[in-house]
Design a protein around this motif. Sequence first.
Motif, PDB file in Angstrom:
ATOM      1  N   VAL A   1     -53.798 -29.633   3.452  1.00 13.79           N
ATOM      2  CA  VAL A   1     -52.434 -29.108   3.324  1.00 13.79           C
ATOM      3  C   VAL A   1     -52.225 -28.780   1.859  1.00 13.79           C
ATOM      4  CG1 VAL A   1     -51.510 -30.365   5.325  1.00 13.79           C
ATOM      5  CG2 VAL A   1     -51.437 -31.432   3.067  1.00 13.79           C
ATOM      6  N   LYS A   2     -51.184 -28.042   1.559  1.00 13.42           N
ATOM      7  CA  LYS A   2     -50.930 -27.643   0.174  1.00 13.42           C
ATOM      8  C   LYS A   2     -50.872 -28.881  -0.727  1.00 13.42           C
ATOM      9  CE  LYS A   2     -47.883 -24.995  -2.748  1.00 13.42           C
ATOM     10  NZ  LYS A   2     -46.652 -24.231  -2.878  1.00 13.42           N
ATOM     11  N   GLY A   3     -51.816 -28.973  -1.633  1.00 15.00           N
ATOM     12  CA  GLY A   3     -51.847 -30.062  -2.595  1.00 15.00           C
ATOM     13  C   GLY A   3     -52.473 -31.353  -2.111  1.00 15.00           C
ATOM     14  N   GLY A   4     -53.020 -31.370  -0.886  1.00 14.32           N
ATOM     15  CA  GLY A   4     -53.593 -32.622  -0.410  1.00 14.32           C
ATOM     16  C   GLY A   4     -54.241 -32.543   0.954  1.00 14.32           C
ATOM     17  N   TYR A   5     -54.291 -33.685   1.602  1.00 16.55           N
ATOM     18  CA  TYR A   5     -54.874 -33.809   2.938  1.00 16.55           C
ATOM     19  C   TYR A   5     -53.892 -34.495   3.870  1.00 16.55           C
ATOM     20  CZ  TYR A   5     -59.405 -32.667   0.924  1.00 16.55           C
ATOM     21  OH  TYR A   5     -60.433 -32.030   0.295  1.00 16.55           O
ATOM     22  N   GLN A   6     -53.954 -34.087   5.122  1.00 18.59           N
ATOM     23  CA  GLN A   6     -53.172 -34.710   6.197  1.00 18.59           C
ATOM     24  C   GLN A   6     -54.177 -35.290   7.185  1.00 18.59           C
ATOM     25  OE1 GLN A   6     -49.448 -33.043   7.937  1.00 18.59           O
ATOM     26  NE2 GLN A   6     -50.850 -32.307   9.507  1.00 18.59           N
ATOM     27  N   ILE A   7     -54.008 -36.567   7.493  1.00 16.02           N
ATOM     28  CA  ILE A   7     -54.913 -37.191   8.462  1.00 16.02           C
ATOM     29  C   ILE A   7     -54.129 -37.608   9.699  1.00 16.02           C
ATOM     30  CG2 ILE A   7     -56.490 -37.951   6.641  1.00 16.02           C
ATOM     31  CD1 ILE A   7     -55.493 -40.814   7.080  1.00 16.02           C
ATOM     32  N   PHE A   8     -54.787 -37.499  10.835  1.00 13.02           N
ATOM     33  CA  PHE A   8     -54.230 -37.906  12.118  1.00 13.02           C
ATOM     34  C   PHE A   8     -55.009 -39.139  12.555  1.00 13.02           C
ATOM     35  CE2 PHE A   8     -53.533 -33.441  11.595  1.00 13.02           C
ATOM     36  CZ  PHE A   8     -52.284 -33.186  12.142  1.00 13.02           C
ATOM     37  N   VAL A   9     -54.292 -40.221  12.803  1.00 14.90           N
ATOM     38  CA  VAL A   9     -54.933 -41.500  13.091  1.00 14.90           C
ATOM     39  C   VAL A   9     -54.510 -41.993  14.473  1.00 14.90           C
ATOM     40  CG1 VAL A   9     -55.284 -43.867  12.305  1.00 14.90           C
ATOM     41  CG2 VAL A   9     -54.910 -42.043  10.620  1.00 14.90           C
ATOM     42  N   ASP A  10     -55.490 -42.209  15.346  1.00 13.27           N
ATOM     43  CA  ASP A  10     -55.213 -42.805  16.652  1.00 13.27           C
ATOM     44  C   ASP A  10     -55.055 -44.304  16.447  1.00 13.27           C
ATOM     45  OD1 ASP A  10     -55.339 -40.353  17.924  1.00 13.27           O
ATOM     46  OD2 ASP A  10     -57.472 -40.546  18.376  1.00 13.27           O
ATOM     47  N   GLN A  11     -53.872 -44.822  16.824  1.00 12.66           N
ATOM     48  CA  GLN A  11     -53.503 -46.210  16.566  1.00 12.66           C
ATOM     49  C   GLN A  11     -53.144 -46.897  17.880  1.00 12.66           C
ATOM     50  OE1 GLN A  11     -51.375 -45.359  12.311  1.00 12.66           O
ATOM     51  NE2 GLN A  11     -50.196 -44.869  14.106  1.00 12.66           N
ATOM     52  N   VAL A  12     -53.683 -48.082  18.080  1.00 10.67           N
ATOM     53  CA  VAL A  12     -53.404 -48.843  19.297  1.00 10.67           C
ATOM     54  C   VAL A  12     -53.053 -50.273  18.901  1.00 10.67           C
ATOM     55  CG1 VAL A  12     -54.360 -49.707  21.471  1.00 10.67           C
ATOM     56  CG2 VAL A  12     -55.035 -47.439  20.631  1.00 10.67           C
ATOM     57  N   ILE A  13     -51.860 -50.710  19.313  1.00 11.09           N
ATOM     58  CA  ILE A  13     -51.473 -52.103  19.120  1.00 11.09           C
ATOM     59  C   ILE A  13     -51.675 -52.826  20.439  1.00 11.09           C
ATOM     60  CG2 ILE A  13     -49.533 -53.684  18.716  1.00 11.09           C
ATOM     61  CD1 ILE A  13     -48.499 -51.784  16.629  1.00 11.09           C
ATOM     62  N   GLU A  14     -52.349 -53.963  20.347  1.00  6.95           N
ATOM     63  CA  GLU A  14     -52.639 -54.736  21.558  1.00  6.95           C
ATOM     64  C   GLU A  14     -52.214 -56.186  21.382  1.00  6.95           C
ATOM     65  OE1 GLU A  14     -56.879 -54.009  21.755  1.00  6.95           O
ATOM     66  OE2 GLU A  14     -57.306 -55.851  20.674  1.00  6.95           O
ATOM     67  N   VAL A  15     -51.845 -56.777  22.513  1.00  7.31           N
ATOM     68  CA  VAL A  15     -51.524 -58.204  22.571  1.00  7.31           C
ATOM     69  C   VAL A  15     -52.814 -58.946  22.893  1.00  7.31           C
ATOM     70  CG1 VAL A  15     -50.291 -59.977  23.882  1.00  7.31           C
ATOM     71  CG2 VAL A  15     -49.127 -57.841  23.277  1.00  7.31           C
ATOM     72  N   GLU A  16     -53.060 -60.026  22.182  1.00  9.24           N
ATOM     73  CA  GLU A  16     -54.257 -60.822  22.427  1.00  9.24           C
ATOM     74  C   GLU A  16     -54.334 -61.221  23.897  1.00  9.24           C
ATOM     75  OE1 GLU A  16     -56.486 -64.370  20.098  1.00  9.24           O
ATOM     76  OE2 GLU A  16     -54.443 -64.825  20.744  1.00  9.24           O
ATOM     77  N   GLY A  17     -55.438 -60.882  24.551  1.00 11.63           N
ATOM     78  CA  GLY A  17     -55.679 -61.255  25.935  1.00 11.63           C
ATOM     79  C   GLY A  17     -55.037 -60.352  26.979  1.00 11.63           C
ATOM     80  N   ALA A  18     -54.284 -59.344  26.572  1.00 16.28           N
ATOM     81  CA  ALA A  18     -53.607 -58.465  27.531  1.00 16.28           C
ATOM     82  C   ALA A  18     -54.562 -57.387  28.044  1.00 16.28           C
ATOM     83  CB  ALA A  18     -52.386 -57.819  26.896  1.00 16.28           C
ATOM     84  N   ALA A  19     -54.329 -56.960  29.280  1.00 19.61           N
ATOM     85  CA  ALA A  19     -55.174 -55.939  29.897  1.00 19.61           C
ATOM     86  C   ALA A  19     -54.861 -54.538  29.390  1.00 19.61           C
ATOM     87  CB  ALA A  19     -55.020 -55.994  31.416  1.00 19.61           C
ATOM     88  N   LYS A  20     -53.595 -54.292  29.030  1.00 19.65           N
ATOM     89  CA  LYS A  20     -53.173 -52.965  28.591  1.00 19.65           C
ATOM     90  C   LYS A  20     -52.654 -53.019  27.161  1.00 19.65           C
ATOM     91  CE  LYS A  20     -50.693 -50.554  31.579  1.00 19.65           C
ATOM     92  NZ  LYS A  20     -49.633 -50.208  32.560  1.00 19.65           N
ATOM     93  N   PRO A  21     -52.802 -51.930  26.422  1.00 17.02           N
ATOM     94  CA  PRO A  21     -52.228 -51.904  25.076  1.00 17.02           C
ATOM     95  C   PRO A  21     -50.710 -51.881  25.136  1.00 17.02           C
ATOM     96  CG  PRO A  21     -53.082 -49.742  25.653  1.00 17.02           C
ATOM     97  CD  PRO A  21     -53.465 -50.677  26.776  1.00 17.02           C
ATOM     98  N   SER A  22     -50.081 -52.253  24.034  1.00 19.69           N
ATOM     99  CA  SER A  22     -48.618 -52.273  23.966  1.00 19.69           C
ATOM    100  C   SER A  22     -48.033 -51.035  23.312  1.00 19.69           C
ATOM    101  CB  SER A  22     -48.148 -53.523  23.221  1.00 19.69           C
ATOM    102  OG  SER A  22     -48.480 -54.670  23.981  1.00 19.69           O
ATOM    103  N   VAL A  23     -48.730 -50.487  22.336  1.00 20.45           N
ATOM    104  CA  VAL A  23     -48.286 -49.267  21.671  1.00 20.45           C
ATOM    105  C   VAL A  23     -49.515 -48.387  21.455  1.00 20.45           C
ATOM    106  CG1 VAL A  23     -47.162 -48.241  19.654  1.00 20.45           C
ATOM    107  CG2 VAL A  23     -46.487 -50.531  20.408  1.00 20.45           C
ATOM    108  N   VAL A  24     -49.379 -47.127  21.841  1.00 14.84           N
ATOM    109  CA  VAL A  24     -50.429 -46.140  21.600  1.00 14.84           C
ATOM    110  C   VAL A  24     -49.759 -44.953  20.917  1.00 14.84           C
ATOM    111  CG1 VAL A  24     -52.143 -44.627  22.660  1.00 14.84           C
ATOM    112  CG2 VAL A  24     -51.682 -46.882  23.669  1.00 14.84           C
ATOM    113  N   SER A  25     -50.282 -44.551  19.766  1.00 13.75           N
ATOM    114  CA  SER A  25     -49.683 -43.424  19.058  1.00 13.75           C
ATOM    115  C   SER A  25     -50.726 -42.742  18.187  1.00 13.75           C
ATOM    116  CB  SER A  25     -48.519 -43.883  18.182  1.00 13.75           C
ATOM    117  OG  SER A  25     -48.988 -44.643  17.091  1.00 13.75           O
TER     118      SER A  25
END
Length: 151
Positions: free
Chosen positions: A119-143
């Motif tokens: 991007v003008k003057g720098g870089y833009q990064i897209f990061v796949d982020q997953v928050i999980e609860v210890e021991g849970a079958a499904k993630p709690s936040v995906v973004s």
Amino acid sequence: MGQTVLSYEQLADAAGTDLGYSEYRVVTQEQVNTFADATDDHQWIHTDPEKAKDGPFGGPIAHGYLSLSLQIAFWSELFDVTGVSTRVNYGLEKVRFPAPVPVGAKIRMKAVIAEVEEVKGGYQIFVDQVIEVEGAAKPSVVSRGIYRFYA
């Protein structure tokens, strides 16, 4: 795994970098109550532990947006860039809350740098982020987080 540290120059080739997992942290009722006060969201499933015991989750749960906001704390554990003058949290894409975060649960975040754009003057990064609860079958936040770094 530890923190990944890249130089500004290395960002151009960072797509695909697995940043691993953050440390676990416990979500407390005090955090939930403070978030409720800050956002004026005092729904009983978050702030009334006694009533929440008989609710759909068997106890109080963190607000989805509280869980999402903890990405900032996790992010600093996982990644840093040297040689930059400014860092900007530019936004989020495709945010989902597949499963609740029970109060008292231990959560952590996994992150992968999915894309990098100049991007003008720098870089833009897209990061796949997953928050999980210890021991849970499904993630709690995906973004997908979008962050900008300027030299």
